[in-house]
Design a protein around this motif. Structure first.
Motif, PDB file in Angstrom:
ATOM      1  N   CYS A   1       0.811  -1.226   0.000  1.00 16.01           N
ATOM      2  CA  CYS A   1       0.000   0.000   0.000  1.00 16.01           C
ATOM      3  C   CYS A   1       0.840   1.270   0.000  1.00 16.01           C
ATOM      4  CB  CYS A   1      -0.960  -0.003   1.177  1.00 16.01           C
ATOM      5  SG  CYS A   1      -2.268  -1.238   0.984  1.00 16.01           S
ATOM      6  N   SER A   2       2.089   1.179   0.384  1.00 14.42           N
ATOM      7  CA  SER A   2       2.964   2.352   0.387  1.00 14.42           C
ATOM      8  C   SER A   2       3.401   2.756  -1.024  1.00 14.42           C
ATOM      9  CB  SER A   2       4.193   2.087   1.250  1.00 14.42           C
ATOM     10  OG  SER A   2       4.923   0.987   0.738  1.00 14.42           O
ATOM     11  N   ILE A   3       3.149   1.909  -2.011  1.00 10.75           N
ATOM     12  CA  ILE A   3       3.531   2.188  -3.391  1.00 10.75           C
ATOM     13  C   ILE A   3       2.274   2.416  -4.221  1.00 10.75           C
ATOM     14  CG2 ILE A   3       4.677   1.284  -5.456  1.00 10.75           C
ATOM     15  CD1 ILE A   3       6.383  -0.441  -3.547  1.00 10.75           C
ATOM     16  N   LYS A   4       2.106   3.657  -4.718  1.00 14.69           N
ATOM     17  CA  LYS A   4       0.932   3.946  -5.540  1.00 14.69           C
ATOM     18  C   LYS A   4       1.118   3.411  -6.952  1.00 14.69           C
ATOM     19  CE  LYS A   4      -0.537   8.090  -3.145  1.00 14.69           C
ATOM     20  NZ  LYS A   4      -0.745   9.529  -3.223  1.00 14.69           N
ATOM     21  N   ALA A   5       2.336   3.583  -7.474  1.00 12.68           N
ATOM     22  CA  ALA A   5       2.611   3.190  -8.856  1.00 12.68           C
ATOM     23  C   ALA A   5       4.119   3.185  -9.078  1.00 12.68           C
ATOM     24  CB  ALA A   5       1.952   4.177  -9.814  1.00 12.68           C
ATOM     25  N   PHE A   6       4.529   2.560 -10.143  1.00 16.36           N
ATOM     26  CA  PHE A   6       5.905   2.688 -10.602  1.00 16.36           C
ATOM     27  C   PHE A   6       5.908   2.531 -12.106  1.00 16.36           C
ATOM     28  CE2 PHE A   6       5.618  -1.885  -9.872  1.00 16.36           C
ATOM     29  CZ  PHE A   6       6.314  -2.432 -10.930  1.00 16.36           C
TER      30      PHE A   6
ATOM     31  N   ILE B   1       2.775   0.769 -13.837  1.00 21.10           N
ATOM     32  CA  ILE B   1       2.095  -0.226 -13.021  1.00 21.10           C
ATOM     33  C   ILE B   1       1.356   0.512 -11.904  1.00 21.10           C
ATOM     34  CG2 ILE B   1       2.351  -2.282 -11.579  1.00 21.10           C
ATOM     35  CD1 ILE B   1       3.353  -2.720 -14.445  1.00 21.10           C
ATOM     36  N   LEU B   2       0.049   0.281 -11.788  1.00 22.96           N
ATOM     37  CA  LEU B   2      -0.766   0.902 -10.751  1.00 22.96           C
ATOM     38  C   LEU B   2      -1.156  -0.138  -9.713  1.00 22.96           C
ATOM     39  CD1 LEU B   2      -3.144   3.029 -12.998  1.00 22.96           C
ATOM     40  CD2 LEU B   2      -1.070   3.765 -11.827  1.00 22.96           C
ATOM     41  N   ASN B   3      -1.227   0.292  -8.469  1.00 22.23           N
ATOM     42  CA  ASN B   3      -1.532  -0.591  -7.356  1.00 22.23           C
ATOM     43  C   ASN B   3      -3.039  -0.851  -7.276  1.00 22.23           C
ATOM     44  OD1 ASN B   3      -1.725  -1.943  -4.944  1.00 22.23           O
ATOM     45  ND2 ASN B   3      -0.363  -0.554  -3.848  1.00 22.23           N
ATOM     46  N   THR B   4      -3.440  -2.106  -7.419  1.00 20.49           N
ATOM     47  CA  THR B   4      -4.864  -2.471  -7.364  1.00 20.49           C
ATOM     48  C   THR B   4      -5.447  -2.343  -5.962  1.00 20.49           C
ATOM     49  OG1 THR B   4      -4.304  -4.796  -7.008  1.00 20.49           O
ATOM     50  CG2 THR B   4      -4.704  -4.100  -9.282  1.00 20.49           C
ATOM     51  N   ARG B   5      -4.598  -2.255  -4.949  1.00 22.99           N
ATOM     52  CA  ARG B   5      -5.082  -2.182  -3.566  1.00 22.99           C
ATOM     53  C   ARG B   5      -5.515  -0.772  -3.160  1.00 22.99           C
ATOM     54  NH1 ARG B   5      -1.450  -6.416  -0.212  1.00 22.99           N
ATOM     55  NH2 ARG B   5      -1.349  -7.964  -1.862  1.00 22.99           N
ATOM     56  N   LEU B   6      -5.285   0.199  -4.030  1.00 25.13           N
ATOM     57  CA  LEU B   6      -5.606   1.584  -3.707  1.00 25.13           C
ATOM     58  C   LEU B   6      -6.881   2.026  -4.416  1.00 25.13           C
ATOM     59  CD1 LEU B   6      -2.031   3.123  -3.968  1.00 25.13           C
ATOM     60  CD2 LEU B   6      -3.189   2.238  -1.939  1.00 25.13           C
TER      61      LEU B   6
END
Length: 70
Positions: free
Chosen positions: A11-16, A28-33
């Protein structure tokens, strides 16, 4: 070209993002957000692409520090 993918990340990573051998980029987007956080992460990564950060010789952590000072 920018390819967008979704992945479970901490969760600390929004995207990279990364540059690809063919000159395109993958974000890459975080599906958990939530969608709003994903959009923020996406726009942040687009700024890295626009500013040519993948062509820079600086360390990625150093670039993040510089970008967040502005």
């Amino acid at each position: 070209m920018i390819i967008t993918k979704f992945m479970d990340l901490p969760c600390s990573i929004k995207a990279f993002s990364r540059s690809n051998a063919d000159g395109s980029y993958t974000v890459i987007l975080n599906t958990r957000l939530c969608r709003e956080q994903q959009e923020e992460g996406y726009m942040h990564e687009i700024e890295h692409i626009k500013k040519g950060d993948f062509d820079a010789l600086d360390d990625a952590n150093d670039l993040e520090t510089i970008r967040h000072r502005r």
